[in-house]
Design an enzyme around this catalytic site. Structure first.
Site, PDB file in Angstrom:
ATOM      1  N   ARG A 127      -1.696  13.163   7.156  1.00  0.00           N
ATOM      2  CA  ARG A 127      -1.255  12.259   6.104  1.00  0.00           C
ATOM      3  C   ARG A 127       0.154  12.653   5.647  1.00  0.00           C
ATOM      4  O   ARG A 127       0.640  13.741   5.959  1.00  0.00           O
ATOM      5  CB  ARG A 127      -2.249  12.314   4.937  1.00  0.00           C
ATOM      6  CG  ARG A 127      -3.584  11.685   5.273  1.00  0.00           C
ATOM      7  CD  ARG A 127      -4.586  11.820   4.145  1.00  0.00           C
ATOM      8  NE  ARG A 127      -5.006  13.211   3.929  1.00  0.00           N
ATOM      9  CZ  ARG A 127      -5.942  13.572   3.056  1.00  0.00           C
ATOM     10  NH1 ARG A 127      -6.548  12.647   2.310  1.00  0.00           N
ATOM     11  NH2 ARG A 127      -6.282  14.842   2.919  1.00  0.00           N
ATOM     12  N   ASN A 181     -15.059  14.723   7.465  1.00  0.00           N
ATOM     13  CA  ASN A 181     -15.944  14.937   6.314  1.00  0.00           C
ATOM     14  C   ASN A 181     -17.387  15.219   6.729  1.00  0.00           C
ATOM     15  O   ASN A 181     -18.333  14.838   6.021  1.00  0.00           O
ATOM     16  CB  ASN A 181     -15.904  13.731   5.368  1.00  0.00           C
ATOM     17  CG  ASN A 181     -14.563  13.592   4.666  1.00  0.00           C
ATOM     18  OD1 ASN A 181     -13.667  14.412   4.872  1.00  0.00           O
ATOM     19  ND2 ASN A 181     -14.411  12.561   3.859  1.00  0.00           N
TER      20      ASN A 181
END
Length: 630
Positions: free
Chosen positions: A291, A157
């Site tokens: 993920r 991020n």
């Protein structure tokens, strides 16, 4: 979706409206880096990986030890909310804003959250108060506890790279007062260099946390943002002039290793290069999942990010150019047209007809078949987005338009490569016929054009007054044929006292004049590079006599204050003349004029220029490496 067609002799019978969605498999997450896995590598690869793993663990223990040693502030237990966006660290404000109290409060909060290893956590509001004693380096999903240890040092991020860029912007407005921010930036730079794997990749979290976080992470351009920053540092771009030459070289070396890894990990299908995945196994560099709903597949957005980075590289190699051509061709071939990813209500988001809509790309493509694939929270992989759980279908960007940016950039990049340009601005020690400038120009990289606008007898004041700067301004206005222009600005000799119409005050006029040249060059889109004056070849009692040290010091101070690249020619040339000795140094000047009182110890003949130019080139390589690389 799979559409079946049956053949019966010469008659083709298509079964209308019959299609079957399929579960293609299950997502297997990336494996962590461990001694056991390293032991399976070829013998010659094990040592650097084991050293990397040991360093990572030592840094994590140091991070944990520092936190454990702190007295817990009761206020820290209240926690700190997660944030998104720029995290309170805007990077596109006007330059002057970064010197305001508001910006410096952000910078001080950033300092307080830097880990002992040198990185930062993610999703924290840097516009809030500084970190409290005992507060976690990175806000966990719950009350702040010393036991919480997640994302402590990460590039996810935009973390770490955003903090570093903000600190550099603040330091640029403070001159010497910004030293604390520059020191934190350099600590962050060392953190990034430490984090790079031996194969050139970067993990999502460092020190290594384990799990899929150990994978080489392109997801959301994490690694690309690191490489963009390292390239800016290595090239000495404005704002990063304070980085020492050795660290600039390390940054460029890291970029080269990472570039080689990116070229090597571009996937192939049917013998053709395609795109890149969002994660790769740290050791094998095979495509890896992240993920549960993020499969090991080609990722269109991350492929676009890699291509945009590769197109930034100066003088790209044939391998890089081939990778870019192939990557863009793959993006063009996989674009979806006249559809939109939209919708709400019971059916949720879905592809819908939209004539004339901008091109779209699936988030993921199967690396072997090239078909879109979609993941669900149960790790199942599907070939139809409508088959995954509505929560995931509506809560993830399964289609997007990011690759369009790479294709647009490619249109300009694929044109013939434009050379960089160097313009020399200075006095007679740089000028033709008496200076080192022409000899320096001949030594620059092949794709660098060089214009020597040094002029004899000029100072920072008279160069402008006599109209020579306007000639440079005209050159700067005509920049269509050049990828970037660098203006090397070096004065001092004629600014000294005793030169009517030329002398300037050392404390006021000289730095102001040099600074004005730099400001105007930057405003025209060029990169200003300050140059300390060439030493005179004056000796006293057999030792060099330094007559220009104050002007060299003033030039250095201005470079530090404005965060400009610096070619520190003065001390380097002093050392060179000292090594040559007085007698040999006297042979470097032109033949004295008939009325001269002694040898010319300021200007250079051809021999002198050939000695000084390599010295200047070495200093320039430290400031702007791309200008001197073959």
């Amino acid at each position: 979706m799979r559409h079946f067609v049956l053949s019966c002799g010469a008659l083709w019978l298509a079964l209308p409206a019959i299609s079957l969605a399929a579960v293609l498999g299950s997502m297997t997450p990336a494996q962590p880096v461990s001694e056991a896995r390293i032991a399976a590598l070829p013998l010659e690869q094990r040592a650097p990986w084991l050293a990397y793993l040991a360093r990572s663990r030592a840094l994590m223990e140091a991070d944990k030890g520092a936190l454990a040693a702190e007295q817990l502030d009761p206020a820290a237990a209240a926690g700190r909310p997660h944030v998104s966006g720029d995290g309170g660290m805007p990077l596109r404000k006007a330059a002057a804003w970064y010197g305001t109290p508001e910006a410096l409060r952000v910078a001080d909060t950033i300092l307080s959250f830097q880990t002992p290893a040198g990185g930062w956590g993610k999703n924290a509001d840097r516009s809030g108060p500084p970190r409290r004693s005992g507060e976690s380096w990175s806000p966990p999903d719950g009350p702040q506890r010393k036991s919480a240890w997640s994302y402590v040092g990460t590039i996810d991020n935009g973390a770490t790279t955003s903090e570093m860029r903000f600190l550099a912007l603040a330091a640029a407005q403070l001159g010497e007062r910004g030293e604390v921010y520059r020191a934190a930036f350099l600590k962050g730079l060392r953190y990034l260099l430490n984090a790079q794997y031996p194969n050139g990749g970067f993990p999502q979290i460092y020190p290594l946390q384990g799990g899929y976080h150990d994978a080489v992470t392109l997801n959301d351009d994490a690694m690309v943002k690191v490489l963009d920053l390292l390239l800016d540092v290595g090239q000495g771009r404005t704002g990063y002039g304070f980085v020492p030459p050795a660290e600039k070289q390390e940054a460029l070396a890291a970029v080269r290793r990472a570039t080689a890894m990116l070229v090597a990990t571009q996937q192939k299908s049917g013998g053709r290069r395609t795109g890149w995945g969002q994660q790769y196994d740290a050791l094998s560099l095979e495509l890896a999942g992240a993920r549960n709903f993020e499969p090991a597949a080609l990722a269109s957005s991350e492929s676009a990010g890699v291509l945009l980075f590769l197109m930034r590289l100066p003088d790209p190699s044939p391998e890089v150019r081939e990778a870019v051509h192939a990557g863009v061709a793959w993006l063009r071939a996989t674009a979806l047209r006249d559809v939109a990813w939209a919708g709400d209500g019971p059916e949720g988001r879905r592809l819908q007809p939209a004539p004339g809509a901008p091109a779209l790309w699936s988030r993921y493509y199967d690396a072997r078949t090239g078909k879109p694939v979609f993941g669900d929270r149960d790790r199942s992989i599907h070939d139809d987005v409508k088959e995954i759980d509505p929560e995931r279908r509506n809560g993830y960007a399964w289609y997007g338009a990011v690759p369009a940016r790479a294709i647009a950039r490619y249109e300009a990049w694929s044109q013939p490569v434009k050379p960089a340009r160097v313009i020399l601005v200075g006095d007679s020690t740089m000028a033709p016929n008496g200076g080192y400038g022409d000899a320096l120009c001949r030594r620059l990289a092949p794709r660098v054009a060089c214009v020597n606008k040094g002029r004899a007898g000029r100072s920072t004041s008279s160069y402008r007054a006599d109209g020579y700067w306007e000639e440079v301004r005209s050159l700067l206005d005509d920049k269509r044929d050049f990828s970037q222009t660098y203006v090397l600005i070096g004065f001092g000799h004629n600014d000294q006292p005793g030169k009517p119409g030329r002398s300037t005050d050392l404390k006021t006029e000289f730095p102001a004049n040099m600074g004005r040249y730099a400001i105007e060059a930057a405003a025209a889109g060029a990169v200003p590079v300050l140059v300390t004056p060439l030493a005179r070849r004056t000796f006293e009692n057999g030792k060099p006599a330094d007559t220009l040290a104050p002007w060299a010091a003033a030039t250095r101070a201005l470079a530090r204050e404005r965060q400009l690249p610096l070619v520190d020619l003065h001390p380097a040339s002093m050392a060179a003349f000292a090594a040559l000795g007085e007698a040999e140094s006297r042979t470097l000047g032109p033949v004295p004029k008939p009325d001269a009182k002694g040898p010319d110890l300021t200007h250079l003949n051809d021999k002198g220029a050939e000695i000084v130019a390599p010295i200047a080139l070495k200093e320039l390589a430290s400031a702007i490496p791309s200008l001197t690389s073959p």
